[in-house]
Design a protein around this motif. Structure first.
Motif, PDB file in Angstrom:
ATOM      1  N   LYS A  33       0.851  -1.183   0.000  1.00  0.00           N
ATOM      2  CA  LYS A  33       0.000   0.000   0.000  1.00  0.00           C
ATOM      3  C   LYS A  33       0.890   1.237   0.000  1.00  0.00           C
ATOM      4  CE  LYS A  33      -0.226  -1.257   4.789  1.00  0.00           C
ATOM      5  NZ  LYS A  33      -0.829  -1.294   6.066  1.00  0.00           N
ATOM      6  N   GLU A  42      11.124  -2.924  10.459  1.00  0.00           N
ATOM      7  CA  GLU A  42       9.717  -3.231  10.694  1.00  0.00           C
ATOM      8  C   GLU A  42       9.425  -4.703  10.375  1.00  0.00           C
ATOM      9  OE1 GLU A  42       7.317  -1.204   7.846  1.00  0.00           O
ATOM     10  OE2 GLU A  42       5.429  -1.768   8.787  1.00  0.00           O
ATOM     11  N   ASP A  81      -6.376   7.469  21.425  1.00  0.00           N
ATOM     12  CA  ASP A  81      -6.935   8.786  21.086  1.00  0.00           C
ATOM     13  C   ASP A  81      -8.455   8.698  21.081  1.00  0.00           C
ATOM     14  OD1 ASP A  81      -7.457   7.476  18.545  1.00  0.00           O
ATOM     15  OD2 ASP A  81      -5.441   8.044  17.902  1.00  0.00           O
TER      16      ASP A  81
HETATM   17  P1  GDP Z   1      -0.065  -1.456   9.906  1.00  0.00           P
HETATM   18  O1  GDP Z   1      -0.784  -2.497   9.135  1.00  0.00           O
HETATM   19  O2  GDP Z   1       0.378  -1.984  11.245  1.00  0.00           O
HETATM   20  O3  GDP Z   1       1.057  -0.802   9.171  1.00  0.00           O
HETATM   21  O4  GDP Z   1      -1.143  -0.324  10.274  1.00  0.00           O
HETATM   22  P2  GDP Z   1      -1.435   1.088   9.558  1.00  0.00           P
HETATM   23  O5  GDP Z   1      -0.406   2.092   9.970  1.00  0.00           O
HETATM   24  O6  GDP Z   1      -1.655   0.884   8.115  1.00  0.00           O
HETATM   25  O7  GDP Z   1      -2.792   1.481  10.296  1.00  0.00           O
HETATM   26  C1  GDP Z   1      -3.962   0.720  10.190  1.00  0.00           C
HETATM   27  C2  GDP Z   1      -5.159   1.621  10.371  1.00  0.00           C
HETATM   28  O8  GDP Z   1      -5.160   2.158  11.704  1.00  0.00           O
HETATM   29  C3  GDP Z   1      -5.151   2.817   9.439  1.00  0.00           C
HETATM   30  O9  GDP Z   1      -6.457   3.074   9.028  1.00  0.00           O
HETATM   31  C4  GDP Z   1      -4.629   3.945  10.305  1.00  0.00           C
HETATM   32  O10 GDP Z   1      -5.106   5.220   9.909  1.00  0.00           O
HETATM   33  C5  GDP Z   1      -5.178   3.579  11.666  1.00  0.00           C
HETATM   34  N1  GDP Z   1      -4.325   4.089  12.753  1.00  0.00           N
HETATM   35  C6  GDP Z   1      -2.994   3.947  12.870  1.00  0.00           C
HETATM   36  N2  GDP Z   1      -2.551   4.553  13.990  1.00  0.00           N
HETATM   37  C7  GDP Z   1      -3.624   5.106  14.588  1.00  0.00           C
HETATM   38  C8  GDP Z   1      -3.824   5.870  15.791  1.00  0.00           C
HETATM   39  O11 GDP Z   1      -2.911   6.178  16.545  1.00  0.00           O
HETATM   40  N3  GDP Z   1      -5.114   6.236  16.086  1.00  0.00           N
HETATM   41  C9  GDP Z   1      -6.152   5.903  15.288  1.00  0.00           C
HETATM   42  N4  GDP Z   1      -7.352   6.309  15.665  1.00  0.00           N
HETATM   43  N5  GDP Z   1      -6.001   5.197  14.150  1.00  0.00           N
HETATM   44  C10 GDP Z   1      -4.761   4.804  13.800  1.00  0.00           C
END
Ligand code: GDP
Length: 334
Positions: free
Chosen positions: A106, A154, A204
């Motif tokens: 992505k 990561e 949050d």
């Molecule tokens: P990954 O798969 O671990 O890399 O997760 P992503 O960074 O892609 O985040 C997954 C989803 O969680 C996305 O829609 C982000 O916008 C949301 N997200 C990530 N961090 C936060 C946060 O601190 N607060 C909120 N409310 N949403 C978050």
């Protein structure tokens, strides 16, 4: 269009100057499976090694959706504001199995990837986890030589990859979220045992209180665990990668860790142990590849495999025969 091959000198000088396109090409060279590339890569790495080692290496893990990319973007940008140069590498175990990737498909870390002080590299594709890991270790060396003083590695919380990342970083951070109904999942899986910090993300909005509760649960649970880093008790914090709240505390914690463990010598000690472990896993890997690719051994194995499948040979006896044949080749009895 095919690009002209660079010379060893051009790779080395480019990396040392911090030239990002050349840095990227050097990592591509390292990731190549072609024997002639391996040879050039080895020479480049040898020249870069004296310039490496001066970064802080941080592993970041968490299940898909925990917020790793969001966290790395926010954290990385803050580090840059504090004068650091940040390289992001990945160890993605899925790419070798599914040929697709959980981490890299992505648009991720958009702001960070546009920043001049950041370098983002997706996980090497193909190969075993061991293969991917050794490429990542070499990429760490190259990024350090290019002047990146913080390396973020990561990985997705799947199987063995976290242990692998733990073996190449100074600090290991486990990203968790609350409210999944399975707060202590990480503890069951034993992943938390290798973490220097557990960070409950997405603290949050309506989620702040829940995150705090999760934090308490983890606090209680880690109380009974043996620290993975001598002299450092695993910390549990909350943050919001989205709003940035709690991120400065995480940064301070990690730099406290570095200061403390450097003073006690544990930091340097771990680096040495990691280098030795890397050495042994490279030997393991080369041995296996050589062994299983050897035509005679392969033929022998295939013959015995059929006997084992048909039930006429015991697996232990078969293995014994393969090893005896092999040892007789290298150390013939007089
Ligand atoms: P990954 O798969 O671990 O890399 O997760 P992503 O960074 O892609 O985040 C997954 C989803 O969680 C996305 O829609 C982000 O916008 C949301 N997200 C990530 N961090 C936060 C946060 O601190 N607060 C909120 N409310 N949403 C978050």
């Amino acid at each position: 269009p095919r690009r002209k091959n660079l010379s060893v000198d051009e790779y080395v000088t480019g990396v040392l100057k911090g030239n990002r396109p050349i840095l990227a090409r050097t990592i591509t060279l390292i990731e190549s499976q072609a024997p002639r590339h391996r040879e050039v890569a080895a020479r480049v790495l040898h020249r870069l090694l004296p310039h490496a080692g001066k970064s802080l290496r941080i592993g970041i893990s968490g299940v898909p959706g925990a917020g790793k990319s969001t966290f790395i973007e926010t954290f990385g940008l803050q580090l840059i504001q504090n004068g650091h140069r940040v390289a992001v590498l990945a160890v993605d175990p899925s790419s070798s199995v599914t040929k697709g990737s959980i981490l890299g498909d992505k648009t991720r870390m958009e702001k960070l990837s546009r920043d001049d002080h950041a370098f983002i590299r997706p996980s090497p594709s193909g190969g075993t986890l061991g293969g991917v890991a050794s490429k990542t270790r070499e990429s760490i060396t190259v990024c350090e030589a290019a002047g990146y003083d913080v390396i973020l590695v990561e990985t997705v919380g799947v199987g063995q990859s976290e242990i692998t990342v733990r073996s190449m970083v100074d600090f290991f951070l486990l990203l968790q979220i609350s409210g999944a109904g399975d707060e202590l999942q990480g503890i069951k899986k034993g992943v938390i045992e290798i973490a220097d910090a557990v960070v409950i993300n997405k603290a949050d909005g309506d989620n702040v209180q829940k995150a705090e509760m999760t934090r308490n649960q983890f606090e209680t649970a880690i109380h009974y665990l043996k620290p993975v880093t001598r002299g450092w008790n695993c910390r549990v914090l909350t943050c919001s990668a989205l709003t940035g709240s709690g991120i400065p505390d995480i940064r301070r914690m990690i730099w406290d860790f570095k200061e403390q463990t450097t003073q006690t010598g544990i930091f340097q000690q771990r680096r040495k142990e990691q280098a030795v472990n890397w050495f042994f896993s490279m030997i393991d890997e080369r041995m296996r590849a050589w062994f299983y690719d050897h035509p005679e051994i392969r033929d022998n194995i295939n013959t015995l495999k059929e006997k084992i499948t048909s039930g006429t040979l015991l697996p232990t006896t078969g293995a014994e025969q393969v090893m005896e044949g092999f040892l007789e080749k290298i150390f013939p009895k007089k």
